[in-house]
Design a protein around this motif. Structure first.
Motif, short mmCIF file in Angstrom:
data_model
loop_
_atom_site.label_atom_id
_atom_site.label_comp_id
_atom_site.label_asym_id
_atom_site.label_seq_id
_atom_site.Cartn_x
_atom_site.Cartn_y
_atom_site.Cartn_z
N SER A 146 11.55 -4.94 3.25
CA SER A 146 10.77 -5.46 4.51
C SER A 146 11.59 -6.10 5.28
CB SER A 146 9.50 -6.18 3.79
OG SER A 146 8.76 -6.82 5.01
N ASN A 147 11.47 -6.17 6.61
CA ASN A 147 12.14 -6.78 7.48
C ASN A 147 13.70 -6.93 7.50
OD1 ASN A 147 9.67 -8.14 8.89
ND2 ASN A 147 9.51 -9.40 6.97
N SER A 169 12.85 0.00 6.22
CA SER A 169 12.87 -1.54 6.72
C SER A 169 13.73 -2.36 5.48
CB SER A 169 11.66 -2.13 6.66
OG SER A 169 10.98 -1.77 7.87
N ALA A 176 13.69 -1.62 11.42
CA ALA A 176 13.36 -2.95 10.65
C ALA A 176 12.96 -4.00 11.68
CB ALA A 176 14.40 -3.16 9.72
#
Length: 427
Positions: A146-147, A169, A176
């Motif tokens: 994530s991120n 991501s 992302a």
């Protein structure tokens, strides 16, 4: 109970028959009657698993190092903690989840796994309703991308690795940066000898929740979705760890043979059986079953800290407010009550939730209608402080059976067979 070591005297035991099939049927019925909103749960898990707001992977890794050091300090400070109230977890918002530390973070994360029962009985319709896979030896972890970062978390909540990956991501790419809704959650085993993450299940893919999908569908997505990315490729500058899929076979004779003694690139630690209809249930479930024997695992019988099999079976139970000790099942199974003399001598140290270690003595376990009614247990001391929870009843029964009258591969094979052998299995 007495504080002595009771060694077995070669008592003859019959193979234990439990109520595991009854629990399995109830679990299937419950999941068909009710569904949970797990999309929010998945976002909350991601928010807590990846506590990063850095603009580069290097800053993210620095942030994780700081976070790991902080976790270690919190763990030391929590040596004499008060048991975390499980009901509080339900009230944790996404914003609050990112701030969880120490024991609360560990308590939260240990509840995020589907944990198998140990196979005490062979389930009905094994051939029709189950898959089987070789279970890799290693560290069970959640891998969350994530991120622009990928983070793996152990069952106790500690961060194992932070690295770039080819998961959606999972690295600093345009996707992302522009989309916070793209994230993935994988259930993996990290095999340290070859530094590979072996994927055994998938809970989210690109933000789409798979918790309420049956295992047959999740298994299909594991194969199709991971092959679409570069995550299965060898490690590179932008992909520090390789991922591999653990094959899951139909639980027929050929599939059992492959899972049991087929060639695998990792050390095998028993076999994992998964019901094709099972959702990804948080906590211990009879819809996933773990089985071991001497040929499929080095540690089919529990060992002590030196790797030796003790003369008596050791179990870990949780001290209760009513002065009894019980397993971690839901509902808990009480196996004994602490003597009054012991309570008087240790009153200042005892608290509900404390994990205590016991041995099973000469008289063993007495099981009626699939449930234990008495247990010859003897206090040995406080359990390891790093341990997450007490033993389940299925583990106690499996380990007891493994010592006296084990459930063998022949028993499992016999349950699969519906006619004469159509080919010879060479076990």
């Amino acid at each position: 109970m007495a504080d002595r070591i009771a060694k077995p005297e070669g008592r003859v035991h019959k193979r234990i028959i439990s109520d595991q099939q009854k629990r399995l049927d109830i679990a299937l019925q419950r999941q068909s009657q009710g569904r949970r909103d797990l999309q929010f749960h998945a976002r909350q898990l991601v928010s807590l698993a990846v506590p990063l707001t850095s603009s580069s992977l290097f800053e993210a890794q620095d942030a994780v190092r700081v976070y790991q050091n902080q976790e270690l300090e919190d763990f030391k400070a929590d040596a004499d903690y008060t048991q975390f109230d499980a009901e509080e977890e339900n009230e944790v918002s996404m914003l609050q989840a990112t701030k969880l530390k120490g024991i609360k973070a560990r308590e939260w994360f240990k509840q995020q796994y589907m944990l198998p029962e140990w196979m005490v009985d062979v389930p009905n319709r094994l051939r029709e309703d189950w898959y089987v896979m070789a279970r890799p030896a290693g560290e069970r972890c959640l891998v969350v991308s994530s991120n622009g970062a990928t983070v793996s978390r152990l069952r106790n909540g500690r961060i194992l690795h932070c690295f770039p990956s080819a998961l959606p991501s999972g690295a600093r790419t345009r996707e992302a940066v522009t989309s916070s809704r793209v994230f993935c959650i994988l259930d993996c085993v990290f095999h340290k000898p070859n530094s590979i993450y072996y994927v055994i299940d998938m809970m989210c893919w690109r933000g789409y929740s798979l918790y309420d999908c049956n295992y047959e569908f999740r298994h299909f997505w594991i194969k199709s979705k991971l092959e679409e990315t570069g995550v299965l490729a060898p490690p590179s500058r932008w992909h520090h760890y390789q991922f591999k899929i653990v094959p899951a076979f139909e639980c027929d004779k050929a599939g059992l043979k492959e899972a049991y003694n087929g060639i695998v690139p990792f050390e095998r630690d028993g076999c994992l059986f998964l019901n094709r209809h099972a959702h990804y249930v948080l906590g211990v479930t009879p819809l996933a079953l773990l089985w071991k024997d001497p040929a499929s695992s080095r540690y089919h019988i529990d060992t002590d800290s030196k790797g030796n099999v003790p003369a008596y079976q050791q179990i870990v139970l949780e001290y209760q407010e009513d002065e009894t000790v019980a397993t971690c099942d839901d509902p808990k199974v009480v196996l004994g009550r602490m003597p009054q003399e012991f309570l008087r001598q240790n009153n200042q140290h005892l608290r509900p939730g404390l994990l205590l270690k016991f041995s099973i003595g000469d008289q063993g376990l007495s099981v009626v209608n699939g449930k234990p009614v008495t247990a010859d247990i003897h206090y040995q001391g406080v359990a390891n402080r790093y341990r997450a929870s007490a033993d389940t009843m299925s583990k106690v029964l499996f380990q007891f059976s493994a010592r006296h009258c084990p459930l063998t591969i022949s028993h499992i094979l016999a349950a699969i067979e519906t006619s004469n052998d159509d080919f010879e299995m060479d076990f």
